[in-house]
Design a protein around this motif. Structure first.
Motif, PDB file in Angstrom:
ATOM      1  N   GLU A  79     -18.261  29.084   1.713  1.00 43.04           N
ATOM      2  CA  GLU A  79     -18.062  29.119   0.264  1.00 43.04           C
ATOM      3  C   GLU A  79     -17.596  30.494  -0.209  1.00 43.04           C
ATOM      4  O   GLU A  79     -16.810  30.615  -1.126  1.00 43.04           O
ATOM      5  N   LYS A  80     -18.077  31.527   0.464  1.00 44.55           N
ATOM      6  CA  LYS A  80     -17.731  32.892   0.066  1.00 44.55           C
ATOM      7  C   LYS A  80     -16.301  33.261   0.441  1.00 44.55           C
ATOM      8  O   LYS A  80     -15.616  33.976  -0.294  1.00 44.55           O
ATOM      9  N   TYR A  81     -15.830  32.764   1.604  1.00 48.39           N
ATOM     10  CA  TYR A  81     -14.525  33.190   2.117  1.00 48.39           C
ATOM     11  C   TYR A  81     -13.492  32.071   2.172  1.00 48.39           C
ATOM     12  O   TYR A  81     -12.392  32.271   2.682  1.00 48.39           O
ATOM     13  N   SER A  82     -13.807  30.898   1.640  1.00 42.00           N
ATOM     14  CA  SER A  82     -12.921  29.736   1.795  1.00 42.00           C
ATOM     15  C   SER A  82     -11.530  29.972   1.201  1.00 42.00           C
ATOM     16  O   SER A  82     -10.534  29.504   1.754  1.00 42.00           O
ATOM     17  N   GLN A  83     -11.439  30.706   0.092  1.00 39.57           N
ATOM     18  CA  GLN A  83     -10.137  30.916  -0.546  1.00 39.57           C
ATOM     19  C   GLN A  83      -9.167  31.666   0.363  1.00 39.57           C
ATOM     20  O   GLN A  83      -7.962  31.423   0.320  1.00 39.57           O
ATOM     21  N   TYR A  84      -9.676  32.565   1.208  1.00 40.77           N
ATOM     22  CA  TYR A  84      -8.816  33.301   2.122  1.00 40.77           C
ATOM     23  C   TYR A  84      -8.263  32.370   3.198  1.00 40.77           C
ATOM     24  O   TYR A  84      -7.066  32.397   3.518  1.00 40.77           O
ATOM     25  N   PHE A  85      -9.161  31.550   3.776  1.00 36.02           N
ATOM     26  CA  PHE A  85      -8.723  30.613   4.817  1.00 36.02           C
ATOM     27  C   PHE A  85      -7.737  29.599   4.247  1.00 36.02           C
ATOM     28  O   PHE A  85      -6.740  29.261   4.894  1.00 36.02           O
ATOM     29  N   ILE A  86      -8.008  29.115   3.052  1.00 37.04           N
ATOM     30  CA  ILE A  86      -7.136  28.123   2.433  1.00 37.04           C
ATOM     31  C   ILE A  86      -5.754  28.702   2.154  1.00 37.04           C
ATOM     32  O   ILE A  86      -4.737  28.036   2.364  1.00 37.04           O
ATOM     33  N   ALA A  87      -5.686  29.955   1.718  1.00 37.47           N
ATOM     34  CA  ALA A  87      -4.395  30.617   1.496  1.00 37.47           C
ATOM     35  C   ALA A  87      -3.593  30.671   2.791  1.00 37.47           C
ATOM     36  O   ALA A  87      -2.372  30.422   2.808  1.00 37.47           O
ATOM     37  N   PHE A  88      -4.266  30.969   3.889  1.00 36.77           N
ATOM     38  CA  PHE A  88      -3.618  31.031   5.205  1.00 36.77           C
ATOM     39  C   PHE A  88      -3.054  29.666   5.596  1.00 36.77           C
ATOM     40  O   PHE A  88      -1.905  29.542   6.024  1.00 36.77           O
ATOM     41  N   PHE A  89      -3.862  28.613   5.427  1.00 35.09           N
ATOM     42  CA  PHE A  89      -3.418  27.280   5.826  1.00 35.09           C
ATOM     43  C   PHE A  89      -2.377  26.703   4.879  1.00 35.09           C
ATOM     44  O   PHE A  89      -1.506  25.929   5.306  1.00 35.09           O
ATOM     45  N   LEU A  90      -2.429  27.067   3.615  1.00 39.81           N
ATOM     46  CA  LEU A  90      -1.373  26.656   2.694  1.00 39.81           C
ATOM     47  C   LEU A  90      -0.029  27.226   3.140  1.00 39.81           C
ATOM     48  O   LEU A  90       1.011  26.563   3.017  1.00 39.81           O
ATOM     49  N   ALA A  91      -0.049  28.435   3.671  1.00 45.96           N
ATOM     50  CA  ALA A  91       1.183  29.045   4.178  1.00 45.96           C
ATOM     51  C   ALA A  91       1.731  28.258   5.372  1.00 45.96           C
ATOM     52  O   ALA A  91       2.939  28.052   5.487  1.00 45.96           O
ATOM     53  N   LEU A  92       0.841  27.798   6.252  1.00 40.05           N
ATOM     54  CA  LEU A  92       1.280  26.990   7.396  1.00 40.05           C
ATOM     55  C   LEU A  92       1.892  25.669   6.923  1.00 40.05           C
ATOM     56  O   LEU A  92       2.911  25.213   7.459  1.00 40.05           O
TER      57      LEU A  92
END
Length: 276
Positions: A79-92
């Motif tokens: 929950e704390k870091y999900s936005q960073y991971f999601i930004a990465f996968f949105l780029a993929l």
């Protein structure tokens, strides 16, 4: 050795996509150039197992590792870091859309693009409707078996985020906890359901690829675009309803998200230039 590591990394990212809320393992398989090979291998596993297992083993290990690692992270800090991971996968996902669009532009470009837009609209509406109507369900063998089937289908149907549905149904946390604690009482029906639905569906999807390739690409691109928009809105637009926060902490988070997005873009370009 380099090729093995790259295949492991691709598998790891697909595994993460399978368990990260809002992301689809199948969507990342498309983004990383592994979707068609995986479908063909599973659909013809009896004839291709001997010659293909050497190629797919690092991918399988990577998928398992990605699921295991992120099951632990999910319980501790997602929950704390999900936005960073999601930004990465949105780029993929964005990178995969750039690669796939020429597949439908080559023939009857105007009608193909219209059909793809319609698919995207339908999938987006479906995602939003499902989110508003889901409810908690009982944890039992049948529901766990069906949850495993949903997880399996997320590897075969790009844009289907099984983890999001499992959150809505109240099973996600239970499953994530069972994965990193190796609770096979929970995991066994999930694994059986996943294997059953994957084997059942893969042959049908492979035949669609062979006979209706352009139609399949329309669906994949449409579903991918719809998922991209749904994930982006849920993760970055919806929180703005409570007001825009210009604090230093928020600005830093935004900068980190942008950095993760550009890292994903570069990685996507590398993977798409050379599909291994």
């Amino acid at each position: 050795m380099k090729n093995l590591c790259i295949r492991f990394l691709k598998g790891f990212l697909i595994g993460v996509g399978a368990i990260l809320p809002g992301i689809s393992g199948g969507l990342l398989a498309v983004a990383l150039g592994l979707y068609e090979p995986i479908i063909a291998f599973i659909a013809n596993i009896k004839t291709r197992f001997k010659n293909g297992i050497g190629y797919f083993l690092p991918i399988i290990i990577g998928i398992g590792s990605g699921i295991l690692v992120f099951a632990y992270i999910t319980d501790k800090a997602l929950e704390k870091y999900s936005q960073y991971f999601i930004a990465f996968f949105l780029a993929l996902i964005y990178g995969s859309l750039k690669e796939l669009l020429p597949e439908i532009k080559a023939k009857e470009s105007k009608s193909n693009l219209v059909h793809t837009f319609i698919v995207a609209a339908i999938v987006f509406i479906f995602i939003e409707l499902i989110k508003s109507k889901t409810k908690m369900i009982e944890i039992n063998f049948i529901n766990l078996f069906l949850s495993g089937g949903l997880l399996g289908l997320s590897f075969l149907i790009p844009g289907l985020s099984s983890s999001s549905f499992l959150i809505f149904f109240g099973i996600y946390k239970v499953l994530a906890n069972a994965i990193y604690n190796f609770n096979f009482k929970i995991l066994l029906p999930v694994i059986l359901g996943g294997v059953f639905f994957v084997i059942l569906s893969s042959k049908f999807i492979e035949r669609l690829y062979q006979k209706r390739r352009v139609i399949v690409y329309k669906f994949i691109i449409g579903a991918s675009a719809a998922s991209f928009m749904a994930i982006f809105i849920d993760s970055y637009i919806a929180p703005l309803k409570s007001g825009i926060d210009f604090s230093l902490d928020t600005v830093l988070k935004l900068i980190i998200c942008i950095i993760f997005f550009f890292i994903g873009i570069k990685l996507s370009e590398r993977f798409n230039r050379k599909s291994i």
